[in-house]
Motif scaffolding. Structure first.
Motif, PDB file in Angstrom:
ATOM      1  N   PHE A 146       1.635   9.068  -6.114  1.00  0.00           N
ATOM      2  CA  PHE A 146       2.068  10.441  -5.831  1.00  0.00           C
ATOM      3  C   PHE A 146       3.074  10.901  -6.876  1.00  0.00           C
ATOM      4  CE2 PHE A 146       5.172  13.315  -3.897  1.00  0.00           C
ATOM      5  CZ  PHE A 146       4.340  14.372  -3.582  1.00  0.00           C
ATOM      6  N   VAL A 157       0.840  -1.205   0.000  1.00  0.00           N
ATOM      7  CA  VAL A 157       0.000   0.000   0.000  1.00  0.00           C
ATOM      8  C   VAL A 157       0.872   1.251   0.000  1.00  0.00           C
ATOM      9  CG1 VAL A 157      -1.657   1.326   1.362  1.00  0.00           C
ATOM     10  CG2 VAL A 157      -2.003  -1.120   1.013  1.00  0.00           C
ATOM     11  N   ALA A 211       0.994   4.038  -2.942  1.00  0.00           N
ATOM     12  CA  ALA A 211       0.797   5.462  -2.663  1.00  0.00           C
ATOM     13  C   ALA A 211       1.967   6.287  -3.190  1.00  0.00           C
ATOM     14  CB  ALA A 211       0.611   5.686  -1.164  1.00  0.00           C
TER      15      ALA A 211
END
Length: 56
Positions: free
Chosen positions: A15, A7, A11
Protein backbone atom coordinates in the motif's frame (compact mmCIF):
# COMPACT_ATOMS: atom_id res chain seq x y z
CA UNK A 1 -0.05 -15.63 14.28
CA UNK A 2 3.28 -14.96 12.54
CA UNK A 3 1.91 -15.63 9.01
CA UNK A 4 -0.96 -13.23 9.70
CA UNK A 5 1.50 -10.53 10.78
CA UNK A 6 3.64 -11.16 7.71
CA UNK A 7 0.64 -10.84 5.42
CA UNK A 8 -0.44 -7.61 7.14
CA UNK A 9 3.12 -6.25 6.90
CA UNK A 10 3.27 -7.16 3.20
CA UNK A 11 -0.09 -5.45 2.59
CA UNK A 12 1.14 -2.33 4.40
CA UNK A 13 4.37 -2.24 2.38
CA UNK A 14 2.53 -2.71 -0.92
CA UNK A 15 0.00 0.00 0.00
CA UNK A 16 2.81 2.41 0.87
CA UNK A 17 4.70 1.62 -2.33
CA UNK A 18 1.57 2.12 -4.41
CA UNK A 19 0.90 5.48 -2.80
CA UNK A 20 4.51 6.58 -3.28
CA UNK A 21 4.53 5.55 -6.93
CA UNK A 22 1.28 7.39 -7.59
CA UNK A 23 2.68 10.49 -5.87
CA UNK A 24 5.84 10.26 -7.99
CA UNK A 25 3.72 10.10 -11.16
CA UNK A 26 2.00 13.36 -10.12
CA UNK A 27 5.37 14.99 -9.41
CA UNK A 28 6.64 13.88 -12.83
CA UNK A 29 3.56 15.33 -14.54
CA UNK A 30 3.98 18.66 -12.74
CA UNK A 31 7.67 18.84 -13.71
CA UNK A 32 6.80 18.03 -17.32
CA UNK A 33 4.15 20.77 -17.44
CA UNK A 34 6.54 23.33 -15.93
CA UNK A 35 9.22 22.35 -18.43
CA UNK A 36 6.79 22.64 -21.36
CA UNK A 37 5.51 26.03 -20.19
CA UNK A 38 9.08 27.27 -19.82
CA UNK A 39 9.99 25.93 -23.25
CA UNK A 40 7.00 27.59 -24.94
CA UNK A 41 7.03 30.86 -22.96
CA UNK A 42 10.74 31.64 -23.19
CA UNK A 43 11.45 35.10 -24.53
CA UNK A 44 13.86 36.32 -27.16
CA UNK A 45 17.38 37.26 -26.12
CA UNK A 46 18.21 40.99 -26.46
CA UNK A 47 20.88 40.22 -29.08
CA UNK A 48 18.24 38.67 -31.32
CA UNK A 49 18.90 35.02 -30.50
CA UNK A 50 16.82 32.74 -28.35
CA UNK A 51 18.05 32.09 -24.84
CA UNK A 52 17.53 29.17 -22.52
CA UNK A 53 15.08 29.70 -19.65
CA UNK A 54 17.03 27.36 -17.39
CA UNK A 55 20.57 27.69 -16.03
CA UNK A 56 22.11 24.36 -17.11
Amino acid sequence: MVPLLLVLLLALILFGAGFALKALWWVAIVVLVVWLVGFVARGAHPSGGRRRWYRW
